[in-house]
Design an enzyme around this catalytic site. Sequence first.
Site, PDB file in Angstrom:
ATOM      1  N   ASP A 435       6.916 -16.439   3.264  1.00 22.22           N
ATOM      2  CA  ASP A 435       6.542 -15.278   4.076  1.00 22.22           C
ATOM      3  C   ASP A 435       6.150 -15.708   5.495  1.00 22.22           C
ATOM      4  O   ASP A 435       5.909 -16.904   5.767  1.00 22.22           O
ATOM      5  CB  ASP A 435       5.374 -14.566   3.382  1.00 22.22           C
ATOM      6  CG  ASP A 435       5.385 -13.062   3.583  1.00 22.22           C
ATOM      7  OD1 ASP A 435       6.003 -12.609   4.553  1.00 22.22           O
ATOM      8  OD2 ASP A 435       4.754 -12.360   2.778  1.00 22.22           O
ATOM      9  N   ASP A 492       9.796  -4.416   3.440  1.00 23.62           N
ATOM     10  CA  ASP A 492       8.674  -4.118   2.546  1.00 23.62           C
ATOM     11  C   ASP A 492       8.749  -2.691   2.038  1.00 23.62           C
ATOM     12  O   ASP A 492       7.886  -2.266   1.276  1.00 23.62           O
ATOM     13  CB  ASP A 492       7.333  -4.311   3.277  1.00 23.62           C
ATOM     14  CG  ASP A 492       6.858  -5.750   3.211  1.00 23.62           C
ATOM     15  OD1 ASP A 492       7.508  -6.561   2.529  1.00 23.62           O
ATOM     16  OD2 ASP A 492       5.832  -6.060   3.842  1.00 23.62           O
TER      17      ASP A 492
END
Length: 688
Positions: A435, A492
Amino acid sequence: MTTTPNAWRIDAPGQTLVLASSGRIPVAVYWGPSLPLEQDLDAVVSAAKRDVTGGMIDALPELSLCPEEGDSYQGQPGIKAYRAGRVLFPRFALVSAEGGTFVCRDEDLGLTVTFRFAVEGSVIAASTSLVSEQTITLHHLAAPAMPGPQFAEEILDFSGRWIGEFQMERALWRSGVHMREARGGRSGHETPPIAYFPETGATNTRGTVFAMHYGWSGGHVMYAEEQPDGRRLVQFGHATGTRAAGTEFETGKVYLAVSEVGLNGCAVAFQRHLRDELVTWPHPERSRPVHYNCWEAIYFDHDFEALTAIADRAVELGAERFVLDDGWFGKRDDDTSSLGDWEIDPRKWPDGLTPLIDHVKSLGMVFGLWFEPEMVNLDSDLARAHPEWILGRADQVEGRQQRVLDVGNPEVRDYLYEKIAAVLATHDIDYIKWDHNRLLPVADAAQGDGIYALLAQLREDFPQVEIESCASGGGRIDAGILQHTQRVWLSDSNDALERLRIQHDAALFLPAAITGSHVGPRHCHTSGRVHDIRFRAWVAAQRHMGFEMDPRELTEEEAGVLSRVTAWWKSNRDWRMQADILRLDSADPSVIAEMQLAADGAQFVVFAGKAASGVQNMPRPLRLTGLDPDALYEVALINRDEANHLSRTSMPLKEGPMVLSGQQLMQQGLILPWSFPDRMWVVEGTKK
Ligand code: DGJ
């Protein structure tokens, strides 16, 4: 590469690039659909000559691979460099041209610029390097610049945001510069490094289209510029001014595609290139495993009993890889602390991660783990021990309460390597979700180079581990990061409606095998919408499928639907993960539709997503593409059981398969039943 004394041609499937030199930096005199092999290159060069008239200098400045300032060239130069406080005005002479490599030299300034071209599957890859005998400051260096099309009005590129990635933008070509720059230190949600240059009238399936993308993750610039004389040129490079002074510089590769079958021709060239040439697959023999990711199920609340129960349920639904997301290290109970402290949290995991991994493996799944290596919280042992490893000013504004480590520093890389390698070496880990949740305080190319070096070292020492590039979803998706990773977390947003659109537009670049897509919770956590499980499941099934909800929330009916769609995904994944994604020209703006066509053309699937209720009463026909007009295809609406009671007619497709010619399917199109919005029709086709 074939050549005449001052002209060279480079051919990739569907495209030819002809370069010519008058003794200086070569110029792309032709870039377009493939030329016949017997075409005389001198004639191509002569045919490209242009006139001059009043108000101009007496010869047109050359729009070379790297246009130089001087000679009254008024456009953006390909090199902007300074030495000892003075601007450099190089004038390069061609010194050699061999095997796709062109070396040019400015003796007076002690500069050598080299252009490299290679055919990589369906695309041409090109890069520029610059070597200076003395230290220079480089503001901008262009990867080989290409002519923009003349028969075109629009430039098509992308903007985007968190949970709204890959939004297509249309700008008009006009005199002057259309500039896109990513200055956040990532390729970014805001400006993915991809642009399409369609000729006027081109659609997804028709017309001539050019496309370029730039393989670099640290921020880029694109200039698409129309000169006062009407010529057009497109340059990509690293974001301006992001490199330290030095003597050796290299651009990322710019990848070139040309199509005569609309945007799809370039999209397919990029999809195939990424999947088949660029990405190195840790397990090429293995099918893509169905993911389960626990983020939206439990967030930071790690509990062994809950996670094993979730794993049991996920495997029943068809999951094959279980990913433990954020929250397993340091004292990470929320996003305010612990980034940088890559030690398993003994409060949550008193016996370490092995019991969970063993449980996951006993269910037949492989295990994946989340890291965010480039980041640090001030509330961490690492930040307390090494404040000097943090990029940017001490009083900077944070992003998600976190700062960025200076990965350009080899000591920082060594620390991160040791921490990650220690976890990988002692656990059976198949996959990392990597990430990157904030912009850099300042864009700095050393950060990009550093992260590639770290990833390369980990890939070399742990070649069996797959890595997913995630940056708050799709904030770092480009061909540079994909040289070291194999999957992207596109967004997301697990909202199926948003995802349908995002993955449709991202298919102008990304193949299904690389694009993660998960079935989210019933109440979407990023939009508040509630979607039927059928829609959620089919949208995820369009790409590399996964689940990201607490599966214990599913009703029996929902679990049944999800198991069936997942089983369908598995039984089709081997051909579909190798298929081309072809965006369809939908006559109905409320329908977002694509075809996935098998590499051998023998089968396809159509996904027609109803993204709004629409204007007219009835669905408009949906034209397919890429089929053999003379062949017959059996087409079947495989989810016809989802037809709603308001779809009132008994249509053949609602009863069973039909046999239709490719011509009919591509001309008249498929007429699908009426449906609610937020639904997906799925049609399978098989060549007879
Ligand atoms: C942002 C990612 O995009 C999410 O999927 C999740 O991994 C969180 N970070 C974890 O902090």
